[in-house]
Scaffold this motif. Structure first.
Motif, PDB file in Angstrom:
ATOM      1  N   VAL A 194      50.983  15.742  35.778  1.00 48.80           N
ATOM      2  CA  VAL A 194      49.917  16.356  34.990  1.00 48.80           C
ATOM      3  C   VAL A 194      48.575  16.243  35.725  1.00 48.80           C
ATOM      4  CG1 VAL A 194      49.335  14.377  33.511  1.00 48.80           C
ATOM      5  CG2 VAL A 194      49.024  16.689  32.662  1.00 48.80           C
ATOM      6  N   HIS A 195      48.371  15.143  36.432  1.00 44.59           N
ATOM      7  CA  HIS A 195      47.119  15.019  37.196  1.00 44.59           C
ATOM      8  C   HIS A 195      47.105  15.993  38.371  1.00 44.59           C
ATOM      9  CE1 HIS A 195      46.424  11.369  34.817  1.00 44.59           C
ATOM     10  NE2 HIS A 195      45.168  11.599  35.092  1.00 44.59           N
ATOM     11  N   SER A 197      48.525  18.872  38.284  1.00 40.82           N
ATOM     12  CA  SER A 197      48.239  20.173  37.668  1.00 40.82           C
ATOM     13  C   SER A 197      46.733  20.370  37.502  1.00 40.82           C
ATOM     14  CB  SER A 197      48.912  20.272  36.295  1.00 40.82           C
ATOM     15  OG  SER A 197      50.282  20.502  36.444  1.00 40.82           O
ATOM     16  N   TRP A 198      46.077  19.312  37.019  1.00 39.99           N
ATOM     17  CA  TRP A 198      44.616  19.390  36.844  1.00 39.99           C
ATOM     18  C   TRP A 198      43.912  19.584  38.191  1.00 39.99           C
ATOM     19  CZ3 TRP A 198      41.861  20.478  32.804  1.00 39.99           C
ATOM     20  CH2 TRP A 198      42.365  20.206  31.527  1.00 39.99           C
TER      21      TRP A 198
ATOM     22  N   TRP B 298      47.871  17.749  28.485  1.00 39.99           N
ATOM     23  CA  TRP B 298      49.196  18.056  29.036  1.00 39.99           C
ATOM     24  C   TRP B 298      49.421  19.555  29.184  1.00 39.99           C
ATOM     25  CZ3 TRP B 298      52.219  14.559  31.298  1.00 39.99           C
ATOM     26  CH2 TRP B 298      51.987  13.208  30.992  1.00 39.99           C
ATOM     27  N   VAL B 300      48.112  21.869  30.848  1.00 34.59           N
ATOM     28  CA  VAL B 300      48.111  22.451  32.200  1.00 34.59           C
ATOM     29  C   VAL B 300      49.479  22.328  32.865  1.00 34.59           C
ATOM     30  CG1 VAL B 300      45.645  22.205  32.611  1.00 34.59           C
ATOM     31  CG2 VAL B 300      47.153  20.304  33.128  1.00 34.59           C
ATOM     32  N   LEU B 301      50.146  21.169  32.603  1.00 36.10           N
ATOM     33  CA  LEU B 301      51.468  20.972  33.215  1.00 36.10           C
ATOM     34  C   LEU B 301      52.494  21.919  32.579  1.00 36.10           C
ATOM     35  CD1 LEU B 301      53.141  19.435  35.246  1.00 36.10           C
ATOM     36  CD2 LEU B 301      53.496  17.635  33.559  1.00 36.10           C
ATOM     37  N   ASP B 304      51.906  25.209  34.121  1.00 35.98           N
ATOM     38  CA  ASP B 304      52.449  25.262  35.480  1.00 35.98           C
ATOM     39  C   ASP B 304      53.961  25.443  35.467  1.00 35.98           C
ATOM     40  OD1 ASP B 304      50.022  25.081  36.581  1.00 35.98           O
ATOM     41  OD2 ASP B 304      50.226  23.042  37.398  1.00 35.98           O
TER      42      ASP B 304
END
Lengths: 227, 424
Positions: A194-195, A197-198, B298, B300-301, B304
């Motif tokens: 998740v980091h 992704s950020w 979460w 964003v994940l 993705d």
């Protein structure tokens, strides 16, 4: 190669750490008590001190305060407490970084190298890493892409700095978890993902159309300048 | 309590006042009446003295003077039957009685009349003196008013004193209640003011001692947790460092993975112990806010990995008995579970609804393969996950006074619901 002073009262950890850090090319002197550590630090002027907070004679934070009065040697504290109050207190007392027990040797080594880079005692001494248009100033805790400053959260920055120090290398999530969070990696843990992704978003790219951050399926991730 | 004390004192004082004032008013009335009758008797007697020695005409003049002077009206019926002065207000029977030689007073319309018989040379005459009602009650109203006024003054003073006394007792009690409430909400530095009556001071002192004891116990508990953390993590560190010295790469990797597993359990254990120390004090957070915050993080994940993530938080606050960081850790674990246990592209929905009895329902539903059989016993324990995540979720729900519910969705997929208890 850096000269380190290790202040640790537990004999098992002390000898294992001496071996692990020596294997990684550091010179290591040891002290078993706070007062001995202070003496060593003043007499032998190490490049960096690894200080355990739970010492038998003087409280580690007190040793740190006393050390700061006479020397500006970089200090990494090791603590068995992952309580934020403890780490904040240590950082306030003048520690440059901290590791929470149990830590892997490569994790401590990564921290040592990062702190040395920040303090200017590292390989090139500048503390600035550049990968293509991406510039990471480890000492100033700042990063920019093509001259534009990136607004990164603390963990995002540490992640980027760790990857930027190894451009083109595939770094495993396990290593990132240990180096940035000081935590063991479990398959169900998506913290690193998740980091990443950020970080991708802030770098202005996506997983399907990567420029700098490339996921290598089943292995890890690498930071690479776009061709 | 203050009002009750005031009401009680008012009622008591009123009863006492009534018990005194009513007889006093009766007494005043009797005294005034007796005095007026006595004066009338004296006057009638002095006229009677004249009757024996005066000619009827002279007597009539004298009686007229007397009647003009005083508020009473005097009349005489001579032995000859001639009447002088004011009219007789009484009954013929009363006059008859007086003529028989009896001296008395009798009630007549609008007042009272005194009869005094007098023997003259020519026979028995009767003198009467009429006392009007106004004279009979003279001074009664004023006297009663003064008495009632004094009574009311006394009542006001008593009520004021009672109120002051009650306030003196109620204020420290209220202070103690505020302190107890603050202690209950986790403000362990709150102390009750030691003031008021002796007994109340004693209770305040006892409450303060109790608060001190709670703080000491929590401190001791914290030390135990800190010590636990130290004792467990120090040998684990040595072990990790020793594993590093193992030259066989494969063996080292396996040992590392085993150690990761041990460390995760130790971390979970320490976290749990610390949570008990934390929840020794009252905690609360808004489940809606936490869910919005964590799903944004979460999201964003999910994006993705091209997994649709729907978030639906019912309007209104959703207060629950948990620290925000504990609930956040549970939501993180649930979202990570969904990521790990469902194939890419699977839709996940997070909902926060208001349940019964002030509870909040937090549901994470996915369209994945569902929950593997046997996983409900201690949480999901399949590929890539140790089950620890769901274990933490279950403990979090139970710590809030709620529970964890696992269900299969009708169309396939897993639905995990956290029933979260409201703050105490």
């Amino acid at each position: 190669m850096a000269q380190l002073l290790l202040v640790e009262d537990d004999p098992a950890i002390r000898s294992a750490l001496v071996r692990a850090l020596s294997d990684r090319g550091h010179g290591v002197r040891t002290a078993t008590t706070g007062m001995e550590g202070l003496q060593e630090a003043v007499q032998h002027r190490p490049d960096l001190v690894v200080l355990d907070l739970g010492l038998p004679d003087v409280d580690g934070t007190t040793v740190l305060t006393m050390l700061r009065a006479v020397s500006d040697v970089p200090v990494i504290v090791a603590t068995a407490q992952d309580d934020e109050r403890v780490t904040v207190k240590a950082l306030d007392a003048g520690a440059d970084d901290y590791v929470v027990k149990p830590f892997a040797p490569e994790h401590l080594d990564a921290r040592i190298r990062a702190v040395l880079r920040r303090s200017g005692a590292g390989e090139d001494g500048s503390g600035v890493l550049a990968v293509g248009g991406l510039v990471v100033d480890v000492r100033a805790h700042e990063a920019s892409l093509d001259g534009r400053r990136l607004d990164l959260a603390r963990k995002e920055f540490e992640l980027l700095a760790h990857l930027a120090a190894r451009p083109g290398q595939v770094v495993s999530k396990r290593e990132l978890m240990a180096a940035v969070w000081g935590l063991p990696y479990g398959g169900g843990d998506k913290t690193v993902d998740v980091h990443l992704s950020w970080l991708r978003r802030k770098l202005g790219e996506s997983a399907s159309d990567p420029r700098y951050l490339h996921a290598v399926r089943g292995v890890g991730v690498k930071l690479q300048a776009p061709a | 309590m203050r009002r009750q004390v005031v009401v009680l004192v008012t009622a008591t004082t009123l009863l006492v006042l009534l018990a005194f004032l009513v007889p006093l008013a009766v007494l005043l009335r009797t005294l005034a009446s007796d005095r007026a009758v006595a004066e009338a008797t004296r006057e009638a007697q002095s006229v009677a003295a004249l009757v024996a020695v005066t000619e009827p005409d002279q007597l009539a003049a004298a009686v007229t003077v007397v009647n003009q002077r005083g508020p009473r009206r005097v009349g005489v019926v001579l032995a000859s039957g001639r009447q002088v002065g004011a009219d007789d207000e009484g009954t013929p029977a009363a006059l008859q009685l007086a003529q028989e030689g009896r001296s008395f007073s009798a009630s007549v319309p609008h007042g009272r009349q005194v009869y005094v018989p007098v023997d003259t040379a020519s026979g028995r005459a009767v003198v009467w003196s009429f006392v009007p009602d106004a004279l009979l009650r003279k001074g009664v109203t004023a006297g009663t008013t003064v008495a009632v006024g004094l009574g009311l003054g006394l009542l006001v003073i008593t009520v004021a004193l009672a109120d002051r006394l009650a306030r003196g007792t109620v204020r420290p009690v209220r202070g103690m209640a505020t302190t107890a409430l603050a202690l209950g909400q986790g403000e362990l530095s709150a102390r009750a003011p030691v003031e008021g009556p002796k007994e109340v001071r004693e209770v305040a002192h006892a409450l303060n001692l109790l608060a001190e004891r709670i703080r000491e116990l929590l401190d001791a508990e914290r030390e135990v947790v800190a010590d636990l953390s130290h004792r467990l993590r120090t040998p684990l560190t040595a072990l990790r460092l020793d594993v590093d010295a193992v030259r066989d790469h494969e063996l080292r990797q396996r040992l590392d993975e085993d150690l990761d597993e041990v460390q995760r359990h130790v971390d979970g254990l320490i976290h749990e112990a610390r949570r008990q120390v934390r929840t020794g004090v009252q905690v609360t957070c808004d489940a809606g806010e936490v869910v919005r915050d964590r799903t944004a993080f979460w999201g964003v994940l999910f994006e993705d990995q091209e997994r649709p993530l729907a978030v639906d938080v019912a309007p209104g606050p959703h207060p629950v008995r948990l620290a925000a960081e504990d609930l956040a850790a549970a939501v993180d674990a649930l979202l990570q579970n969904a990521l790990v246990h469902t194939p890419g592209g699977t839709a996940v929905a997070v909902r926060v609804l208001q349940g019964a009895d002030g509870r909040s329902l937090l549901t994470v539903a996915d369209e994945g393969p569902g929950i593997p059989p046997g996983a409900t016993a201690r949480g999901l324990s399949t590929a890539g996950s140790t089950g620890l995540g769901l274990d933490i979720v279950r403990r979090t729900a139970e710590a809030s006074g709620g529970r964890l519910l696992l269900a299969e969705r009708p169309g396939g997929g897993a639905e995990v619901t956290l029933e979260l208890g409201p703050p105490r």
